[in-house]
Design a protein around this motif. Structure first.
Motif, PDB file in Angstrom:
ATOM      1  N   ASP A 143     -14.040  18.234 -10.837  1.00  0.00           N
ATOM      2  CA  ASP A 143     -13.658  19.628 -11.095  1.00  0.00           C
ATOM      3  C   ASP A 143     -14.686  20.610 -10.526  1.00  0.00           C
ATOM      4  O   ASP A 143     -14.332  21.626  -9.941  1.00  0.00           O
ATOM      5  CB  ASP A 143     -13.512  19.873 -12.608  1.00  0.00           C
ATOM      6  CG  ASP A 143     -12.366  19.065 -13.198  1.00  0.00           C
ATOM      7  OD1 ASP A 143     -11.584  18.468 -12.428  1.00  0.00           O
ATOM      8  OD2 ASP A 143     -12.243  19.026 -14.451  1.00  0.00           O
ATOM      9  N   GLN A 147     -14.618  24.100  -8.107  1.00  0.00           N
ATOM     10  CA  GLN A 147     -15.188  25.341  -8.646  1.00  0.00           C
ATOM     11  C   GLN A 147     -16.321  25.843  -7.760  1.00  0.00           C
ATOM     12  O   GLN A 147     -16.462  27.048  -7.537  1.00  0.00           O
ATOM     13  CB  GLN A 147     -15.683  25.108 -10.078  1.00  0.00           C
ATOM     14  CG  GLN A 147     -14.543  24.839 -11.053  1.00  0.00           C
ATOM     15  CD  GLN A 147     -15.018  24.189 -12.339  1.00  0.00           C
ATOM     16  OE1 GLN A 147     -16.145  23.729 -12.440  1.00  0.00           O
ATOM     17  NE2 GLN A 147     -14.150  24.128 -13.331  1.00  0.00           N
ATOM     18  N   GLU A 184      -1.884  22.917  -6.722  1.00  0.00           N
ATOM     19  CA  GLU A 184      -2.787  23.513  -7.734  1.00  0.00           C
ATOM     20  C   GLU A 184      -4.015  24.097  -7.053  1.00  0.00           C
ATOM     21  O   GLU A 184      -4.436  25.210  -7.342  1.00  0.00           O
ATOM     22  CB  GLU A 184      -3.281  22.446  -8.720  1.00  0.00           C
ATOM     23  CG  GLU A 184      -2.247  21.869  -9.627  1.00  0.00           C
ATOM     24  CD  GLU A 184      -2.812  20.702 -10.444  1.00  0.00           C
ATOM     25  OE1 GLU A 184      -2.273  20.464 -11.528  1.00  0.00           O
ATOM     26  OE2 GLU A 184      -3.779  20.023 -10.001  1.00  0.00           O
ATOM     27  N   LYS A 187      -3.463  27.137  -5.037  1.00  0.00           N
ATOM     28  CA  LYS A 187      -3.260  28.292  -5.915  1.00  0.00           C
ATOM     29  C   LYS A 187      -4.595  28.794  -6.483  1.00  0.00           C
ATOM     30  O   LYS A 187      -4.811  30.000  -6.626  1.00  0.00           O
ATOM     31  CB  LYS A 187      -2.337  27.873  -7.083  1.00  0.00           C
ATOM     32  CG  LYS A 187      -1.443  29.012  -7.579  1.00  0.00           C
ATOM     33  CD  LYS A 187      -0.487  28.501  -8.651  1.00  0.00           C
ATOM     34  CE  LYS A 187      -0.564  29.363  -9.880  1.00  0.00           C
ATOM     35  NZ  LYS A 187       0.054  28.735 -11.058  1.00  0.00           N
ATOM     36  N   PHE A 188      -5.470  27.856  -6.790  1.00  0.00           N
ATOM     37  CA  PHE A 188      -6.746  28.214  -7.440  1.00  0.00           C
ATOM     38  C   PHE A 188      -7.761  28.780  -6.458  1.00  0.00           C
ATOM     39  O   PHE A 188      -8.496  29.722  -6.769  1.00  0.00           O
ATOM     40  CB  PHE A 188      -7.337  26.975  -8.126  1.00  0.00           C
ATOM     41  CG  PHE A 188      -8.636  27.231  -8.839  1.00  0.00           C
ATOM     42  CD1 PHE A 188      -8.651  27.861 -10.083  1.00  0.00           C
ATOM     43  CD2 PHE A 188      -9.855  26.860  -8.275  1.00  0.00           C
ATOM     44  CE1 PHE A 188      -9.852  28.108 -10.739  1.00  0.00           C
ATOM     45  CE2 PHE A 188     -11.054  27.105  -8.922  1.00  0.00           C
ATOM     46  CZ  PHE A 188     -11.047  27.731 -10.156  1.00  0.00           C
ATOM     47  N   GLU A 239     -11.319  30.809 -15.354  1.00  0.00           N
ATOM     48  CA  GLU A 239     -10.053  30.725 -14.597  1.00  0.00           C
ATOM     49  C   GLU A 239      -9.590  29.270 -14.495  1.00  0.00           C
ATOM     50  O   GLU A 239      -8.403  28.974 -14.625  1.00  0.00           O
ATOM     51  CB  GLU A 239     -10.253  31.261 -13.171  1.00  0.00           C
ATOM     52  CG  GLU A 239     -10.318  32.775 -13.080  1.00  0.00           C
ATOM     53  CD  GLU A 239     -10.789  33.247 -11.709  1.00  0.00           C
ATOM     54  OE1 GLU A 239     -11.137  34.419 -11.596  1.00  0.00           O
ATOM     55  OE2 GLU A 239     -10.820  32.431 -10.749  1.00  0.00           O
ATOM     56  N   PHE A 240     -10.553  28.391 -14.275  1.00  0.00           N
ATOM     57  CA  PHE A 240     -10.231  26.967 -14.141  1.00  0.00           C
ATOM     58  C   PHE A 240      -9.657  26.422 -15.443  1.00  0.00           C
ATOM     59  O   PHE A 240      -8.670  25.703 -15.454  1.00  0.00           O
ATOM     60  CB  PHE A 240     -11.492  26.184 -13.747  1.00  0.00           C
ATOM     61  CG  PHE A 240     -11.230  24.730 -13.446  1.00  0.00           C
ATOM     62  CD1 PHE A 240     -10.935  24.322 -12.149  1.00  0.00           C
ATOM     63  CD2 PHE A 240     -11.281  23.769 -14.454  1.00  0.00           C
ATOM     64  CE1 PHE A 240     -10.695  22.985 -11.866  1.00  0.00           C
ATOM     65  CE2 PHE A 240     -11.035  22.440 -14.178  1.00  0.00           C
ATOM     66  CZ  PHE A 240     -10.739  22.042 -12.878  1.00  0.00           C
ATOM     67  N   LYS A 241     -10.296  26.809 -16.549  1.00  0.00           N
ATOM     68  CA  LYS A 241      -9.863  26.324 -17.855  1.00  0.00           C
ATOM     69  C   LYS A 241      -8.441  26.810 -18.161  1.00  0.00           C
ATOM     70  O   LYS A 241      -7.616  26.069 -18.694  1.00  0.00           O
ATOM     71  CB  LYS A 241     -10.830  26.792 -18.942  1.00  0.00           C
ATOM     72  CG  LYS A 241     -10.677  26.004 -20.235  1.00  0.00           C
ATOM     73  CD  LYS A 241     -11.764  26.311 -21.223  1.00  0.00           C
ATOM     74  CE  LYS A 241     -11.605  25.441 -22.442  1.00  0.00           C
ATOM     75  NZ  LYS A 241     -12.640  25.716 -23.449  1.00  0.00           N
ATOM     76  N   GLU A 242      -8.177  28.069 -17.808  1.00  0.00           N
ATOM     77  CA  GLU A 242      -6.832  28.613 -18.039  1.00  0.00           C
ATOM     78  C   GLU A 242      -5.780  27.852 -17.250  1.00  0.00           C
ATOM     79  O   GLU A 242      -4.697  27.567 -17.746  1.00  0.00           O
ATOM     80  CB  GLU A 242      -6.792  30.099 -17.623  1.00  0.00           C
ATOM     81  CG  GLU A 242      -7.284  31.029 -18.714  1.00  0.00           C
ATOM     82  CD  GLU A 242      -7.579  32.429 -18.197  1.00  0.00           C
ATOM     83  OE1 GLU A 242      -7.107  32.781 -17.101  1.00  0.00           O
ATOM     84  OE2 GLU A 242      -8.311  33.159 -18.906  1.00  0.00           O
ATOM     85  N   MET A 243      -6.133  27.491 -16.026  1.00  0.00           N
ATOM     86  CA  MET A 243      -5.152  26.845 -15.146  1.00  0.00           C
ATOM     87  C   MET A 243      -5.041  25.340 -15.400  1.00  0.00           C
ATOM     88  O   MET A 243      -3.953  24.783 -15.396  1.00  0.00           O
ATOM     89  CB  MET A 243      -5.530  27.116 -13.696  1.00  0.00           C
ATOM     90  CG  MET A 243      -4.483  26.647 -12.730  1.00  0.00           C
ATOM     91  SD  MET A 243      -4.751  27.379 -11.104  1.00  0.00           S
ATOM     92  CE  MET A 243      -3.763  26.260 -10.145  1.00  0.00           C
ATOM     93  N   PHE A 244      -6.179  24.678 -15.632  1.00  0.00           N
ATOM     94  CA  PHE A 244      -6.169  23.213 -15.731  1.00  0.00           C
ATOM     95  C   PHE A 244      -6.345  22.701 -17.163  1.00  0.00           C
ATOM     96  O   PHE A 244      -6.256  21.504 -17.407  1.00  0.00           O
ATOM     97  CB  PHE A 244      -7.262  22.614 -14.834  1.00  0.00           C
ATOM     98  CG  PHE A 244      -7.036  22.835 -13.367  1.00  0.00           C
ATOM     99  CD1 PHE A 244      -6.290  21.932 -12.620  1.00  0.00           C
ATOM    100  CD2 PHE A 244      -7.558  23.943 -12.724  1.00  0.00           C
ATOM    101  CE1 PHE A 244      -6.081  22.121 -11.263  1.00  0.00           C
ATOM    102  CE2 PHE A 244      -7.362  24.148 -11.368  1.00  0.00           C
ATOM    103  CZ  PHE A 244      -6.614  23.242 -10.630  1.00  0.00           C
ATOM    104  N   ASN A 245      -6.626  23.628 -18.075  1.00  0.00           N
ATOM    105  CA  ASN A 245      -6.730  23.267 -19.485  1.00  0.00           C
ATOM    106  C   ASN A 245      -7.863  22.283 -19.776  1.00  0.00           C
ATOM    107  O   ASN A 245      -7.722  21.388 -20.619  1.00  0.00           O
ATOM    108  CB  ASN A 245      -5.394  22.696 -19.966  1.00  0.00           C
ATOM    109  CG  ASN A 245      -5.162  23.042 -21.423  1.00  0.00           C
ATOM    110  OD1 ASN A 245      -5.905  23.831 -22.014  1.00  0.00           O
ATOM    111  ND2 ASN A 245      -4.156  22.427 -22.023  1.00  0.00           N
TER     112      ASN A 245
END
Lengths: 392, 87
Positions: A143, A147, A184, A187-188, A239-245
């Motif tokens: 991850d 990032q 994904e 998009k990120f 942002e990563f947490k929102e998208m990938f949980n």
């Protein structure tokens, strides 16, 4: 897509989805399966990057400096002596503000010859102007690789990044990893689109001469970029947490720190071991907690100070030593508590050097020795045999 | 004083012209034209190259001369003195 994969393969997969334009690497020891797998992707037509096999790590990173200056997205990976050989060019990459991303498989430095894990290699490069992110497990390393691109390529930051993952413990281990899908990642991560870049039509000099009248200002703006990087890291993590949980929102990660009397500070894969040791101590009624450092450069000064606000003492466990002084992380953490009114007692240990296994029992024993006052404040080798050095 | 600097020290071609390296020197060359025999040794030995010959007269471009003193030391008739530069 969750799959059980080797750590190096997880990184190669992440890099494949990020689609760097240029990958340069020295393919022989010390190297990992990361670039080996990437070269296979390219040979099989799964990845369209330009892959340059360099004659040394010095060349590999130099090639990326040139490639990155043309506006290309770049990647490389290395380890121990390879990273040491890159040393000079690391400062050029950061000084030229090129957002190169490199995954470092943390391994010990020679001599004596040792190929196993510790973090002396990347910690020794802490002053190079590179962002340094440390991964606890394979998922986090996978991850952080994505990032890192978003952090480094941001115009407010524009500094290269090292994603540090423990050699063998993570690079060669198999774990279930939630691997990125192409869509994904697209998009990120926005495309890398620098406004100033090198072309044959419009020649430029990167890192031109700065006389004493200007050099200080260049270093000053880099320091400011590092400060802004702290904010950007938090933003990208969120942002990563929102998208990938999954993942963290801060430069550090806390475990059972709410009511802790003693904080155990560490980084990398050691964190999992320390967490287990802390659980055991909690069962015995000792209120310990864990502070995991994810971003070592920029150093999470504010976060660490806040996390140590209520503790009586802290202990740093790290896999490096600045010979002639103490562990580098220990020094940094102590500098953060200097201004605190009731500063906690400080203990530091070098453990797991050159691949020595770090057991929960060792960590637990050392923590208890500190709590019971059997150790004075200071820095120690955490797990060292009695030595008789033959001086002749 | 405010200075403008580019990201990563990026410079366009020709910026060396604006950077007057002559400010680095401590001693500057002064030519005694009466002694000078126009042998051109100084001109050919100047590493910058800051020395030109105009109308049978040696001229030194002090904007870029770093004061190395090579011209003075190669001069066969001691026509070039290195003089402490008051700035």
């Amino acid at each position: 897509m969750k799959k059980v994969v080797e750590g190096s393969v997880a990184i190669a997969h992440a890099v494949k989805t990020i689609r760097p334009d240029v990958i340069a690497a020295y393919p022989i020891t010390p190297q990992t399966h990361i670039v080996e797998r990437l070269s296979e992707y390219i040979a099989d037509g799964e990845l369209k990057s330009e892959y340059v096999r360099a004659d040394s790590e010095f060349s590999a990173i130099s090639i990326l400096v040139g490639a990155s200056a043309t506006g290309a997205r770049t990647f490389t990976s290395t380890s121990s002596q390879g990273l040491a050989l890159m040393h000079e060019v690391l400062f050029n990459a950061s000084g030229m503000r090129l957002p190169i991303v490199m995954v470092v498989a943390n391994r010990a430095l020679s001599a004596p010859l040792n190929i196993w894990n510790d973090q002396q290699d990347s910690i020794s490069q802490r002053d190079s102007g590179w962002i340094q992110l440390y991964a606890e497990d394979i998922q986090e390393a996978h991850d952080l690789t994505l990032q890192a691109y978003k952090i480094s390529e941001d115009i407010e930051v524009r500094l290269p990044s090292m994603v540090c993952m423990d050699g063998f413990i993570l690079t060669h281990a198999y774990e279930p990893v939630d691997l990125f899908e192409d869509e994904e990642v697209q998009k990120f991560l926005p495309p890398y689109d620098p406004k100033v870049y090198l072309t044959t039509e419009d020649p430029l000099t990167f890192g031109a001469l700065a006389t004493p009248e200007y050099y200080t200002e260049f270093r000053y703006v880099m320091q400011q970029a590092m400060e802004r990087a702290k904010k950007k890291i938090r933003k990208v993590f969120t942002e990563f947490k929102e998208m990938f949980n999954r993942g963290e929102e801060s430069l550090i990660s806390l475990y059972k720190m709410e009511d802790a009397d003693i904080a155990i500070i560490t980084l990398g894969s050691l964190t999992s071991t320390v967490r287990e040791a802390v659980d055991r101590l909690r069962d015995k009624g000792i209120k310990a907690g864990v502070v995991k450092i994810i971003s070592y450069r920029p150093f999470p000064e504010e976060e660490i100070r806040k996390s140590l606000d209520k503790v009586n003492s802290f202990i740093v466990f790290e896999k490096d030593i600045s010979l002639g002084h103490e562990g580098a992380v220990f020094t940094d953490v102590k500098s953060v508590v200097y201004h605190m009114k009731d500063r906690p007692s400080a203990f530091g240990f070098a453990v797991g050097l050159g691949g020595r296994d770090v057991r929960e029992s060792t960590i637990e024993k050392l923590i208890v020795e500190c709590i019971e006052g059997r150790k004075k404040e200071g820095f120690y080798f955490g797990d060292v045999k009695r030595v008789k050095e033959i001086l002749k | 004083m405010e200075v403008e600097i580019t990201l990563g020290g990026v410079a366009r071609p020709g910026t060396a012209r604006k950077n007057k390296t002559g400010t680095w020197k401590v001693y500057m060359p002064v030519v005694d034209h009466k002694k000078c025999i126009l042998c051109m040794r100084c001109l050919h030995n100047c590493p910058e190259p800051c020395i030109t010959s105009v109308d049978d007269k040696i001229e030194i471009d002090l904007d870029y001369c770093k004061g190395c003193g090579i011209c003075s030391s190669v001069c066969p008739v001691d026509a070039i003195d290195m003089v402490y530069e008051e700035k």
